[in-house]
Scaffold this active site. Structure first.
Site, PDB file in Angstrom:
ATOM      1  N   THR A 110     -13.546 -16.357  35.673  1.00 18.48           N
ATOM      2  CA  THR A 110     -14.947 -15.958  35.531  1.00 18.48           C
ATOM      3  C   THR A 110     -15.308 -15.559  34.109  1.00 18.48           C
ATOM      4  OG1 THR A 110     -15.005 -15.173  37.824  1.00 18.48           O
ATOM      5  CG2 THR A 110     -16.675 -14.293  36.324  1.00 18.48           C
TER       6      THR A 110
ATOM      7  N   GLU B 236     -15.189 -14.860  29.922  1.00 17.80           N
ATOM      8  CA  GLU B 236     -15.158 -15.841  28.820  1.00 17.80           C
ATOM      9  C   GLU B 236     -15.740 -17.186  29.283  1.00 17.80           C
ATOM     10  OE1 GLU B 236     -14.184 -15.701  25.595  1.00 17.80           O
ATOM     11  OE2 GLU B 236     -13.635 -13.582  25.583  1.00 17.80           O
TER      12      GLU B 236
ATOM     13  N   GLY C 124     -16.070  -4.312  28.752  1.00 14.72           N
ATOM     14  CA  GLY C 124     -14.779  -3.651  28.574  1.00 14.72           C
ATOM     15  C   GLY C 124     -14.857  -2.625  27.453  1.00 14.72           C
TER      16      GLY C 124
ATOM     17  N   ASP D  56     -17.718 -18.740  33.082  1.00 14.86           N
ATOM     18  CA  ASP D  56     -17.366 -19.188  34.425  1.00 14.86           C
ATOM     19  C   ASP D  56     -16.843 -20.621  34.369  1.00 14.86           C
ATOM     20  OD1 ASP D  56     -17.926 -18.843  37.557  1.00 14.86           O
ATOM     21  OD2 ASP D  56     -18.545 -20.853  36.939  1.00 14.86           O
TER      22      ASP D  56
ATOM     23  N   GLY E 148       6.653 -11.058  52.675  1.00 16.06           N
ATOM     24  CA  GLY E 148       6.334  -9.634  52.629  1.00 16.06           C
ATOM     25  C   GLY E 148       6.684  -9.012  51.286  1.00 16.06           C
TER      26      GLY E 148
ATOM     27  N   ARG F 241      17.192 -15.618  48.284  1.00 16.81           N
ATOM     28  CA  ARG F 241      16.784 -15.367  49.658  1.00 16.81           C
ATOM     29  C   ARG F 241      17.209 -16.526  50.562  1.00 16.81           C
ATOM     30  NH1 ARG F 241      14.531 -11.572  53.250  1.00 16.81           N
ATOM     31  NH2 ARG F 241      13.175 -12.622  54.735  1.00 16.81           N
TER      32      ARG F 241
ATOM     33  N   THR G  94     -22.811  -9.925  28.200  1.00 21.18           N
ATOM     34  CA  THR G  94     -23.277 -10.143  29.573  1.00 21.18           C
ATOM     35  C   THR G  94     -24.244  -9.045  30.031  1.00 21.18           C
ATOM     36  OG1 THR G  94     -21.262 -11.293  30.161  1.00 21.18           O
ATOM     37  CG2 THR G  94     -22.475 -10.302  31.978  1.00 21.18           C
TER      38      THR G  94
ATOM     39  N   SER H  77     -23.639 -16.297  32.596  1.00 19.18           N
ATOM     40  CA  SER H  77     -23.380 -17.662  32.141  1.00 19.18           C
ATOM     41  C   SER H  77     -24.484 -18.156  31.211  1.00 19.18           C
ATOM     42  CB  SER H  77     -23.278 -18.595  33.354  1.00 19.18           C
ATOM     43  OG  SER H  77     -22.144 -18.257  34.125  1.00 19.18           O
TER      44      SER H  77
END
Lengths: 671, 671
Positions: B454, B456, B203, B458, B433, B335, B164, B170
């Site tokens: 997004t 690998e 990365g 879009d 919460g 809960r 990229t 893309s």
């Protein structure tokens, strides 16, 4: 009235041939608008306060913060709070007698402006001046006001709002912290019976709050009187006071500039005067008294006094949404991807994201809805200004008006915050990898605003409250009892009851009546038709809900849980349809009072897009209820595509209308 | 076939009276399942690898990390990577000759298991062994394999995948980094012509990568040959090499354990052998050659060799979704909120969240779809195992099979990652919460997985690729050319072409044919009817897309942008409908091969919920296309409510089926 006896008035006209009729928009292109006029129009009733913020708020408020550690972010937020308080505005919603401005609308408008920046500051300020200070103002009496408010407003006393517990949040009546009156000592004993009654997620409790407004079950002379609010000191010189155990909720998804914490009380004694006693008093001997006879009414009156918080969150959610849209739209106006051949052998050119239909739909539809919600929010803030202003001046507000306002606030908070969550998510995705980087602010906008759907009332629970209020109104309409008062109610719009201006409802009725029913063209853009459709859906959903509720009640031996338990989805859908109608009507009313022809024409188109996309999103329902034919459903989709295409060249103007100074966007991709 | 000539086969039976027919589920309650059997069944083809991970992966991988600073998180991830690599599994997808295991399915299964933990580790490992190592394996030849792979697998050489760019993501074909061959020096010159060609979001590039696989436009002897991959050293002893400018993308929404960065090349020289030359070679004198004649085919073949990454992300997204669902469902089972009266005057009791219909719908519908997607994912991993395994062994994979696999991977990646985004958001909100606190992991699950839609590829772009491949198949079906090959294609299911097991399509056909069309009862739960509906939608959307594309092509003078540009939404919808069908068929096929009667009966109910909720979500479309009557649409909603209610008591079993060890949930509210 059932679904089948109201045939949908449909035509098979192609929407491209639309002409203006009955208040609808012109499909013809309109000239550019003066974006200052558009911005001022959107600024609404409290434009002055907004302009002051634009001129004065320091730029560092609008920078991303999620690279900071929790400690650094809390420090930054504390510092920003002191500087913003020095500029003024936060005090406006308090009584003038104690340093305030008797101007709750002005205060909420300032809160909304802070929503363009780091939301931690907005929420930190909201805890001090909305939740804490607001509770003292609304639930306390002169003694509390005089003693506390001046220090609260000068940040000399930092407070928090201790309502939610680990095991009880939505169900406030079920809180388990106790406040037991000891007549001998003339003190209340505040106590957490177990870990489940621990106060939870309390903004300010982890580090800063010196005092809390604590909600607890009041018991005196052996009798329980339900939830009441007490002023309870928490720490001195940064140390927890005896009997108080404080802990830190730690890192959160967002809002890490706010120090949320937990509080446990071990038989903490506070004087009798700690009770915020506007709606209930305990005498020295322990005698309980209240001007409100019914415990249930008293409970709802106390909660109702705090509803300003919901109005604020609704506005804050819209501000955060506007920033995200502005960033994503700016990016879409510069980012190109994929090539298309040039005309007639000209060199190929890369296509702007904004020129893709799917991108237009993704971003311009939520933009149109953000406009719609903004006008509805402006109505809501004005209604709040009237109701809370009257309370500040010590005037009585009649119950009908008060309840109508609460219902509207609950509905808007739910719809605005869900809109924020969905839209900011869309903006993140629409910016691709750039949207994932903190430097482009979208991560923080997403993370900060995510809790808006939960706090100040879980959206699903709030919408059930709205639906129950619609059911009550429905019953009253058809009841023989109290015909006079209820007839009045039935003919008035909930919101126009409290808003100062001429009621939207009259205008809407006029539009509906004037619908040129034999007009073959332009019906999709005919505002009367759009309104009829949206009103039909609300009416049908509430009618059928009332019938099902009656039926369920007939079968059931239990209380309201059993009768409405199986109808939850119907309750929520009916409430949303109600808010949809109120919001569309607010947009229509706003257009009607717009005096600038170019702005008016542009808003007509934006309103078309909002209305048509709304109808499209419910086409399954309309088809199922035979209120839309398959052909019409297709036409609606086509009209949405056509309208985003028409609005595509207006993108910059529409973003400018949000009134966010360029330097406030704070995102590298929007620079 | 048009919408109107296929009347929907409808009955007015109440769905409560359903009986099993034609493969549908029994509405009668079934006994509890052995959750070990259920888990093993979901574990699928690579169960052994998953069990190994459950036994061996250290617990600290499953603790939230978002309280860490970026530097701390990167350090933690590096440390975890070394420890996990020491355990083995990451090498499985590589050729056995170079230290691998010839077992790509095993490797992806390990990746999926890492998806139950901190996703930074999963992605950090994916960069080294999937993107970087995978590109060397798939695009390189023996020289590269022998020289690089052993060091890559032992973490002695850290790499990154530099595809990229700032202005091209893309549109890979539009990348602008150049690799110009200099015959005199026998070197390629790697160069970024401007800031827009800067490698972006890479990365590993910010801190760790010593070498990159760089995608650049190959130019030799004055001719451009399109995008190719080169091995380019980036840093030595932590310092950038001459001509390389590295920078840090900084804080991100999530995945902060991965050091994403940017790379600029200033005429960086690498030897001729740096070209990964499996699909194209440059001789010493600069002569370009390739076994693939067409530049376009070559480009897609190279990209196709990397598709394992999409399979992995699809699986990782599902793992993250399962953790979120497990946390939210455990919370909903403990809960309580709001009180209902006890039966016959018994004391009132608080209601479990899980006993609210709206909560059941919110969480059990995505749970059912997660089951469906898991079975489809298992098919996909097996298909990948066949295709990539053949490539590893140097065997030829025919183009039809390869393209079918790529299409399926693209579709699954898009649908799984969107499902993750939506479901994890729902889980956050459903926990109120508590869902906002980092200690409960949902914030990090949300933030980490958000980018899956997004990277690998879009999702919107991927689904357009899927749709274009469907169009191609459509054209081929109706073309007179190559009748033999295409007839073969048309009668085979895309996925069963590549999966080892007996094709789902046959079974589905059998079910459809055996539909008891005069059966008045149980049709909603009749699997054949459900499949017919889902297949009808796909077929109709692809048919009409093909017609519109033909029409647009007739009018246009340009290339594919002009002809399909206005059909984007149709492309995306058609592709999703295709994936919907493939996923449902995968679920049906899985049930058919299940040998445990109790598990089978439970899965039938889960499949009903998935299928009915899918039909409900598209009811607008079915009504619009007269394939569902209003009465039937209502029945579908009723059947969904009924099915979540039936599955409510099975919640624990269904969560156990995900096979996430208790200690791995890592959330305080799920402890």
């Amino acid at each position: 009235m059932t679904a089948t006896d109201v045939p949908a008035p449909e035509r098979t006209t192609a929407p491209g041939q639309a002409t203006p009729a009955g208040g609808g928009s012109a499909a013809v292109p309109t000239g550019p608008v003066d974006t200052d006029v558009l911005r001022r129009f959107l600024d609404g009733a409290f434009a002055e306060q907004r302009d002051r913020c634009r001129a004065e708020l320091p730029l560092d408020l609008f920078q991303p913060a999620d690279h900071l550690s929790t400690a650094e972010h809390r420090d930054r937020t504390r510092d920003q709070l002191r500087r913003v308080v020095a500029l003024g505005g936060h005090e406006l919603g308090f009584s003038a007698a104690h340093g305030g401005g008797d101007d709750p609308g002005g205060q909420v408008s300032q809160f909304e402006m802070l929503g363009f920046g780091d939301a931690s500051l907005m929420i930190k300020s909201g805890v001090q001046f909305g939740l804490f200070g607001g509770a003292v103002q609304a639930l306390g009496t002169e003694r509390h006001h005089a003693e506390l408010l001046p220090r609260v407003l000068r940040l000399e006393l930092l407070g928090c709002f201790a309502m939610t517990e680990s095991e009880h949040g939505s169900d406030v009546a079920g809180l388990r912290t106790t406040a037991t009156y000891d007549p001998a000592a003339q003190e209340f004993v505040i106590h957490s019976p177990d870990a489940g009654a621990r106060k939870e997620y309390i903004g300010g409790a982890a580090e800063d709050a010196e005092v809390a407004v604590v909600f607890a079950q009041l018991e005196t002379l052996g009798q329980r009187h339900g939830v009441h609010a007490f002023v309870v000191p928490l720490r001195r010189d940064g140390e927890a006071l005896p009997g108080i155990t404080l802990s830190d909720c730690g890192r959160k998804m967002g809002l890490n500039g706010v120090d949320n914490g937990r509080i446990l009380f071990d038989s903490v004694r506070v004087p009798r005067t700690a009770l915020l006693d506007r709606y209930a008093q305990v005498a020295e001997d322990g005698t309980y008294s209240s001007p409100i006879a019914s415990a249930n009414s008293r409970f709802f009156t106390m909660l109702g006094a705090l509803v300003k918080g919901r109005v604020s969150i609704s506005g804050g959610a819209l501000s955060q949404t506007k920033v995200a849209l502005a960033i994503a739209l700016r990016h879409a106006l510069t980012r190109r991807q994929f090539t298309r051949p040039g005309p007639d052998g000209a060199p190929a050119e890369e296509v702007l994201l904004m020129d893709y239909l799917s991108h237009q739909r993704r971003l311009l539809v939520p933009l149109a809805t953000t406009y719609a919600l903004s006008f509805a929010q402006d109505d809501l803030v004005q209604a709040m200004h009237e109701v809370v202003g009257a309370q500040l001046r010590g005037e009585e507000v009649d119950t009908v008006t008060q309840r109508a306002f609460e219902t509207h606030a609950a509905g808007m908070k739910a719809v605005s915050s869900w809109h924020a969550t969905a839209t900011i998510q869309t903006c993140r995705e629409a910016c691709g990898g750039a949207g994932y980087l903190s430097e482009n602010r979208l991560p923080q906008l997403k993370a900060d605003s995510d809790i808006f759907t939960t706090f100040e009332g879980d959206n699903t629970v709030l919408l059930q409250l709205v639906a129950k209020s619609l059911l009550t109104r429905y019953k009253q309409q058809f009841s023989d009892l109290d015909t006079l008062g209820m007839a009045r109610l039935a003919t008035r719009d909930l919101i126009s009851t409290v808003a100062g201006r001429s009621p939207a409802r009259l205008l809407v009725q006029e539009l509906v009546d004037s619908a040129p029913r034999n007009d073959v063209e332009g019906e999709l853009r005919d505002r009367a038709w759009q309104l009829q459709m949206v009103r039909f859906r609300e009416k049908h959903l509430v009618d059928t809900l009332a019938k099902r509720a009656r039926k369920a009640r007939g079968k059931s031996v239990g209380g309201s849980y059993d009768t409405l338990g199986g109808l939850q989805d119907h309750l929520v859908t009916a409430a949303r349809s109600h808010v949809d109608r109120v919001v569309l009507e607010a947009f229509v009313a706003a257009i009607a009072r717009c005096e600038d022809p170019a702005v008016k024409a542009l808003l007509e188109q934006v309103c078309d897009l909002h209305a048509l996309a709304l109808l499209e999103s419910h086409k399954g329902w309309y088809l199922q209820h035979r209120r839309m034919s398959p052909v019409r459903a297709k036409q609606v989709t086509h009209a949405v595509n056509e309208t985003v295409n028409q609005l595509r060249p207006r993108t910059e103007e529409l973003v400018a209308g949000f009134g966010i100074p360029d330097a406030w966007l704070g995102a590298v991709i929007a620079a």
